[in-house]
Write an enzyme that holds these catalytic residues in place. Structure first.
Site, PDB file in Angstrom:
ATOM      1  N   CYS A   1     -48.700  77.813  99.528  1.00 34.58           N
ATOM      2  CA  CYS A   1     -49.578  78.342 100.579  1.00 34.58           C
ATOM      3  C   CYS A   1     -50.149  79.692 100.190  1.00 34.58           C
ATOM      4  O   CYS A   1     -51.348  79.904 100.208  1.00 34.58           O
ATOM      5  CB  CYS A   1     -48.832  78.478 101.894  1.00 34.58           C
ATOM      6  SG  CYS A   1     -48.408  76.896 102.591  1.00 34.58           S
ATOM      7  N   HIS A   2     -49.276  80.621  99.872  1.00 33.49           N
ATOM      8  CA  HIS A   2     -49.754  81.965  99.566  1.00 33.49           C
ATOM      9  C   HIS A   2     -49.129  82.515  98.287  1.00 33.49           C
ATOM     10  O   HIS A   2     -49.118  83.716  98.057  1.00 33.49           O
ATOM     11  CB  HIS A   2     -49.511  82.900 100.749  1.00 33.49           C
ATOM     12  CG  HIS A   2     -50.105  82.375 102.026  1.00 33.49           C
ATOM     13  ND1 HIS A   2     -49.373  81.687 102.949  1.00 33.49           N
ATOM     14  CD2 HIS A   2     -51.376  82.373 102.490  1.00 33.49           C
ATOM     15  CE1 HIS A   2     -50.164  81.306 103.941  1.00 33.49           C
ATOM     16  NE2 HIS A   2     -51.381  81.709 103.694  1.00 33.49           N
ATOM     17  N   GLY A   3     -48.557  81.606  97.474  1.00 33.13           N
ATOM     18  CA  GLY A   3     -48.119  81.996  96.135  1.00 33.13           C
ATOM     19  C   GLY A   3     -46.846  82.812  96.039  1.00 33.13           C
ATOM     20  O   GLY A   3     -46.819  83.808  95.322  1.00 33.13           O
TER      21      GLY A   3
END
Lengths: 418, 190
Positions: B154-156
């Site tokens: 999703c956001h690493g």
């Protein structure tokens, strides 16, 4: 604007009887027929009416969809397909409601951009503007709650990510964020309990919006409309009665807007949605790339541009809340950007920034996308918090017409005593 | 002449007392309306699950549901355990063990995140501490991130082989729930 001539004449004895007891027809006539509108309004001023139409469409289609939709985690997804396939005209009603949400946001972004360009937030329209920002926030909340209801993968994971934003408050007071998130969910994860309450609130908020829209229009009719030159109505020749002039123009723009609306409804009903939302919610599998609906993308890009969890959340909410302070951040005495040579280009750059953030919000948060998102986020805040107050003081406005009449008729209006 | 203006304290007291009582009443009325949204009795009932570990071979992982959340159970290889042990706690983004069974301030060493004599078993709530996605890394073909543990697409966020956050926006290590070994091949979570 409340002091214009009253031309209302009760037509029948019944309406006269009513007028002496509850003069509602007189009020409507005064506010929507006789009401003086600036004679130089362009088509950007038709979006208020278009937005009212959108709200009406969402409420009406929403009420009938709720007659068939089931807010239960086991049945919600299937009930949407049931609406599309089995319910009489369900395919139409669902498409109008889903596309309608997008069209509502298209219109509101044009409406807000118009307000920014022509300085519609400035005195004496501060309250009018603030009410507008509140309506926009309520719209975002309603749209978010509504997107949960189909209970697809994007619904489920969108809710998970957005509600988890509140858990960032754990960094301020340990435990507070988690407590809020548990309270919102009604459990320890997003579940059918969450869906049920979101449905209830999704049904409630549009009526709250309708109430605030009432106040917004009331405030508008106290101070009167702004116009492209940003100089208020001074004489009778500056204005025309709302009906038929503004009403007809609004209707024409509305019909053009409805054509675009209908094109999406009939030819591309799913174009503005996301394919992953046609996969039923699965709490064990996160889609590889979670994106919100397109109208939230610029704010999503701001959220992800910040490497700190709390910082991202603060900037994201701050990017909307900063709008509330616009009437005081803009120090210029000139309303319309048409006569503000520097501000105009900074504003155009801001519009570009907003679109660019929208594009970046749709991309994965990695590599060069993050850097650009950070640059544009910086300009977003720089524009409001630094450039707006400074440019308003430093800039020399270009020559302005003295009145609306002069701006429309030029020299032909000159000698008239008006 | 004993008018109210001469003795305002009595009137003030009545006003303040009445207003306070109204506030108490309003708060008492509001409380059930707010509280009804918190987890209900059926959700709160401490559901526990028993998990049979015998089919999970070394290097494999399974995901089980507990309280509506996925729990990652990974049978770690010797190399993975060693890799996790080598990292000094001072190098970590989150230095706390986040293990419900031990003190809140315990350091995030590998031993503090597993059970003694069962160091190969890593049991954690498989929810990214950033915004609640389910990270990749359970299946064999998954991207396990830069540290060989889990990766949240999703956001690493990257987690290591002890489920500790190493890189990305997530603020905390994966949470370790309370669980016991009922037998050598069976655990009870909750």
């Amino acid at each position: 604007m409340a002091n214009h001539e009253d031309t209302f004449k009760p037509g029948s004895r019944l309406s006269q009887w009513l007028d002496e007891r509850l003069p509602v027809a007189r009020m409507m006539h005064g506010q929507f027929v006789d009401f003086p509108t600036p004679r130089n309004l362009n088509y950007l001023w038709t979006f208020g009416g278009i937005l009212t139409f959108c709200l009406g469409v969402q409420i009406i289609t929403g009420i009938v969809l709720a007659m068939h939709y089931v807010p239960n985690d086991k049945m919600a997804f299937d009930s949407i397909e049931h609406i599309r396939r089995n319910v009489n005209y369900g395919w139409l009603l669902r498409s109008v409601h889903a596309v309608g949400a997008s069209m509502f946001f298209v219109a509101v972004y044009v409406h807000i951009a118009r307000g920014l360009y022509y300085g519609s937030y400035k005195a004496p329209r501060e309250i009018l503007w603030i009410l507008g920002v509140i309506i926009y926030l309520l719209m975002m909340a309603t749209g978010f709650l509504g997107y949960t209801l189909p209970w697809g993968q994007m619904s489920f994971w969108g809710v998970t990510v957005i509600t988890n934003l509140f858990s960032s408050l754990d960094a301020v007071i340990p435990g507070l964020g988690t407590a809020i998130v548990t309270w919102l969910w009604g459990g320890y994860s997003v579940s059918g309990v969450t869906l049920n309450r979101f449905f209830s609130l999704h049904y409630l908020l549009p009526f709250v919006i309708a109430g605030v829209v009432g106040l917004h229009i009331w405030a508008l009719h106290v101070v009167g409309q702004n116009n492209p030159i940003g100089i208020d109505i001074k004489t009778k020749s500056d204005s025309v009665p709302m009906a038929p002039y503004a009403v007809m123009k609004d209707l024409f723009a509305l019909f053009v807007f409805i054509m675009l609306f209908a094109w999406f409804v009939f030819f591309a009903p799913d174009y503005l949605g996301h394919a992953d939302n046609y996969v039923e919610a699965n709490p064990l599998v996160t889609p590889p790339h979670i994106v919100p609906e397109w109208y939230y993308l610029p704010f999503y890009a701001i959220l992800r541009a910040v490497p700190s969890k709390l910082g991202g959340v603060v900037l994201m909410f701050g990017s909307i809340l900063v709008l509330l302070f616009l009437p005081w951040l803009d120090t210029s005495r000139v309303r319309s950007a048409r006569y503000r040579p520097i501000f105009k280009w900074l504003l155009v750059l801001f519009f570009f920034t907003f679109l660019a953030l929208g594009y970046l919000g749709s991309k994965p948060a990695e590599g060069i996308y993050v850097l650009w998102a950070q640059i544009f986020t910086a300009y977003y805040f720089l524009f409001f918090l630094v450039l707006m107050p400074i440019v308003g003081v430093l800039e020399t406005p270009s020559p302005m017409p003295r009145s609306i009449t002069e701006s429309v008729l030029g020299d032909r209006a000159a000698p008239a005593k008006s | 002449m004993a008018s109210e203006t001469e003795n305002p304290n009595r009137r003030d007291f009545l006003t303040v007392a009445a207003t306070s009582w109204v506030a108490v009443g309003a708060a008492a009325t509001l409380w059930p309306l707010i509280q009804q949204m918190n987890p209900d009795a059926s959700t709160q009932a401490l559901a526990s699950v028993e998990v049979d570990l015998s089919p999970v071979k070394e290097g494999q992982a399974i995901t089980v549901m507990w309280r509506g959340k996925p729990v990652f159970v990974r049978n770690r290889t010797k190399a993975e355990i060693e890799q996790a042990n080598k990292v000094p706690v001072t190098d970590l983004i989150d230095r706390y063990a986040r293990n419900d069974a031990i003190a809140e301030t315990a350091a995030a060493s590998d031993q503090n995140r597993v059970k003694k004599d069962h160091e190969n078993w890593l049991v954690m709530v498989g929810i990214c501490t950033h915004l609640g996605c389910i990270p990749k890394g359970q299946a064999l073909g998954d991207n396990k991130g830069d540290y060989g543990g889990w990766f949240c697409p999703c956001h690493g966020s990257h987690y290591d082989t002890a489920g500790r956050i190493r890189k990305g926006p997530a603020p905390e290590n994966f949470k370790v729930p309370t669980y016991q070994f009922v037998s050598d091949t069976k655990i009870k979570i909750g």
